[in-house]
Write a protein that holds these residues in place. Structure first.
Motif, PDB file in Angstrom:
ATOM      1  N   PHE A  54      30.989  30.809  43.851  1.00 23.77           N
ATOM      2  CA  PHE A  54      32.308  31.290  43.453  1.00 23.77           C
ATOM      3  C   PHE A  54      33.447  30.534  44.121  1.00 23.77           C
ATOM      4  N   LEU A  55      33.172  29.850  45.212  1.00 23.86           N
ATOM      5  CA  LEU A  55      34.178  28.929  45.736  1.00 23.86           C
ATOM      6  C   LEU A  55      34.451  27.822  44.728  1.00 23.86           C
ATOM      7  N   ALA A  56      33.423  27.431  43.987  1.00 24.72           N
ATOM      8  CA  ALA A  56      33.597  26.412  42.946  1.00 24.72           C
ATOM      9  C   ALA A  56      34.248  26.986  41.696  1.00 24.72           C
ATOM     10  N   LEU A  57      34.184  28.297  41.522  1.00 23.25           N
ATOM     11  CA  LEU A  57      34.775  28.935  40.344  1.00 23.25           C
ATOM     12  C   LEU A  57      36.211  29.382  40.589  1.00 23.25           C
ATOM     13  N   SER A  58      36.458  30.004  41.742  1.00 22.73           N
ATOM     14  CA  SER A  58      37.788  30.528  42.048  1.00 22.73           C
ATOM     15  C   SER A  58      37.950  30.641  43.557  1.00 22.73           C
ATOM     16  N   VAL A  59      38.603  29.660  44.150  1.00 21.48           N
ATOM     17  CA  VAL A  59      38.779  29.650  45.609  1.00 21.48           C
ATOM     18  C   VAL A  59      39.539  30.877  46.101  1.00 21.48           C
ATOM     19  N   PRO A  60      40.708  31.212  45.519  1.00 22.64           N
ATOM     20  CA  PRO A  60      41.445  32.363  46.072  1.00 22.64           C
ATOM     21  C   PRO A  60      40.693  33.676  45.949  1.00 22.64           C
ATOM     22  N   ALA A  61      40.028  33.896  44.814  1.00 28.16           N
ATOM     23  CA  ALA A  61      39.267  35.138  44.627  1.00 28.16           C
ATOM     24  C   ALA A  61      38.158  35.240  45.665  1.00 28.16           C
ATOM     25  N   THR A  62      37.469  34.134  45.882  1.00 28.97           N
ATOM     26  CA  THR A  62      36.355  34.140  46.833  1.00 28.97           C
ATOM     27  C   THR A  62      36.844  34.345  48.257  1.00 28.97           C
ATOM     28  N   LEU A  63      37.945  33.697  48.618  1.00 32.08           N
ATOM     29  CA  LEU A  63      38.466  33.838  49.976  1.00 32.08           C
ATOM     30  C   LEU A  63      38.905  35.265  50.265  1.00 32.08           C
ATOM     31  N   VAL A  64      39.507  35.928  49.280  1.00 35.03           N
ATOM     32  CA  VAL A  64      39.913  37.328  49.484  1.00 35.03           C
ATOM     33  C   VAL A  64      38.680  38.204  49.689  1.00 35.03           C
ATOM     34  N   SER A  65      37.652  38.026  48.849  1.00 34.87           N
ATOM     35  CA  SER A  65      36.439  38.835  48.982  1.00 34.87           C
ATOM     36  C   SER A  65      35.703  38.540  50.273  1.00 34.87           C
ATOM     37  N   VAL A  66      35.676  37.271  50.676  1.00 29.27           N
ATOM     38  CA  VAL A  66      35.046  36.914  51.951  1.00 29.27           C
ATOM     39  C   VAL A  66      35.833  37.517  53.115  1.00 29.27           C
TER      40      VAL A  66
ATOM     41  N   THR B 136      38.576  40.587  42.224  1.00 29.45           N
ATOM     42  CA  THR B 136      39.394  39.469  42.696  1.00 29.45           C
ATOM     43  C   THR B 136      39.357  38.315  41.690  1.00 29.45           C
ATOM     44  N   VAL B 137      38.207  38.101  41.054  1.00 30.77           N
ATOM     45  CA  VAL B 137      38.127  37.072  40.009  1.00 30.77           C
ATOM     46  C   VAL B 137      38.980  37.476  38.811  1.00 30.77           C
ATOM     47  N   TRP B 138      38.945  38.739  38.463  1.00 33.37           N
ATOM     48  CA  TRP B 138      39.791  39.227  37.355  1.00 33.37           C
ATOM     49  C   TRP B 138      41.270  39.000  37.686  1.00 33.37           C
ATOM     50  N   TRP B 139      41.644  39.196  38.944  1.00 33.95           N
ATOM     51  CA  TRP B 139      43.044  39.060  39.344  1.00 33.95           C
ATOM     52  C   TRP B 139      43.483  37.598  39.392  1.00 33.95           C
ATOM     53  N   PHE B 140      42.663  36.768  40.009  1.00 34.97           N
ATOM     54  CA  PHE B 140      43.046  35.371  40.209  1.00 34.97           C
ATOM     55  C   PHE B 140      42.567  34.446  39.094  1.00 34.97           C
ATOM     56  N   GLY B 141      41.545  34.876  38.346  1.00 35.48           N
ATOM     57  CA  GLY B 141      40.982  34.034  37.308  1.00 35.48           C
ATOM     58  C   GLY B 141      39.896  33.125  37.860  1.00 35.48           C
ATOM     59  N   PRO B 142      39.212  32.414  36.954  1.00 38.14           N
ATOM     60  CA  PRO B 142      39.392  32.431  35.494  1.00 38.14           C
ATOM     61  C   PRO B 142      38.767  33.666  34.841  1.00 38.14           C
ATOM     62  N   GLY B 143      39.483  34.219  33.879  1.00 39.22           N
ATOM     63  CA  GLY B 143      39.023  35.432  33.218  1.00 39.22           C
ATOM     64  C   GLY B 143      37.714  35.264  32.473  1.00 39.22           C
ATOM     65  N   SER B 144      37.405  34.028  32.083  1.00 39.42           N
ATOM     66  CA  SER B 144      36.195  33.790  31.297  1.00 39.42           C
ATOM     67  C   SER B 144      34.913  34.064  32.074  1.00 39.42           C
TER      68      SER B 144
END
Length: 198
Positions: A114-126, A153-161
């Motif tokens: 998920f770092l490769a998918l969404s850095v900000p979402a992953t950092l918040v969850s970590v 967090t992925v829903w918030w920061f994306g990508p939504g797909s």
């Protein structure tokens, strides 16, 4: 299409590579499947072999997710396919073909993917994971919070797909922690480090 299917298979095989097992056996002659929590992940390797080898296991398990997904981004302009590759890598770690489908809990590989998918979402969850571990002392609780929070967090920061795939990965991580959940409920879960006696 063939290349994408082949890469999914390779991502699963990469995820299946049991770094924790090889590190523990090579460095200490210990099989983590039969000692400690009987898990090949970084937490058990750290307890059995020391923090440095635990961190090495964590990094390598994360790379099993990060690298296949990073390549998948180059193969697809959309986020759904990289999400599937992330799921394949995490599933490989949890159900490795090399260990008769009995693997780890997938947290480190999830973080890498998920770092490769969404850095900000992953950092918040970590960040939530680390805070939970620091406050409670339980790695399992932090891991569960990471898994539960990640879809949001992925829903918030994306990508939504990749949100649907994220729910699938989250569900697998939670399911893999079902014994930890029961021990947390009963108050018998072991903390990351034992408190010093007064």
């Amino acid at each position: 299409m063939f290349a994408k299917i082949a890469w999914l298979a390779l991502a699963y095989l990469a995820g299946s590579f049991p770094f924790g097992l090889f590190i523990a056996q090579a460095a200490r002659g210990i099989d983590p499947r039969t000692a400690g929590s009987r898990n090949i992940g970084a937490t058990n390797v750290s307890r059995l072999c020391g923090t440095k080898l635990g961190v090495l296991t964590l990094v390598l398990d994360a790379l099993k997710g990060l690298l296949p997904v990073a390549v998948a981004w180059q193969m697809s302009c959309g986020g759904f396919y990289p999400g599937l590759v992330a799921l394949a890598a995490v599933a490989g770690h949890m159900f490795p073909v090399f260990l008769h489908y009995k693997g780890g809990k997938g947290v480190a590989t999830t973080i890498g993917a998920f770092l490769a998918l969404s850095v900000p979402a992953t950092l918040v969850s970590v960040g939530l994971c680390i805070a939970a571990i620091a406050i409670s002392g339980f790695v399992s609780l932090g891991s569960l919070l990471l898994a539960v929070s990640l879809p949001f967090t992925v829903w918030w920061f994306g990508p939504g797909s990749v949100v649907p795939v994220t729910f699938a990965v989250s569900g697998l991580v939670v399911w893999k922690h079902r014994e930890n959940i029961e021990r947390l409920r009963q108050g018998t879960e072991k903390p990351w480090k034992k408190k010093k006696e007064d």
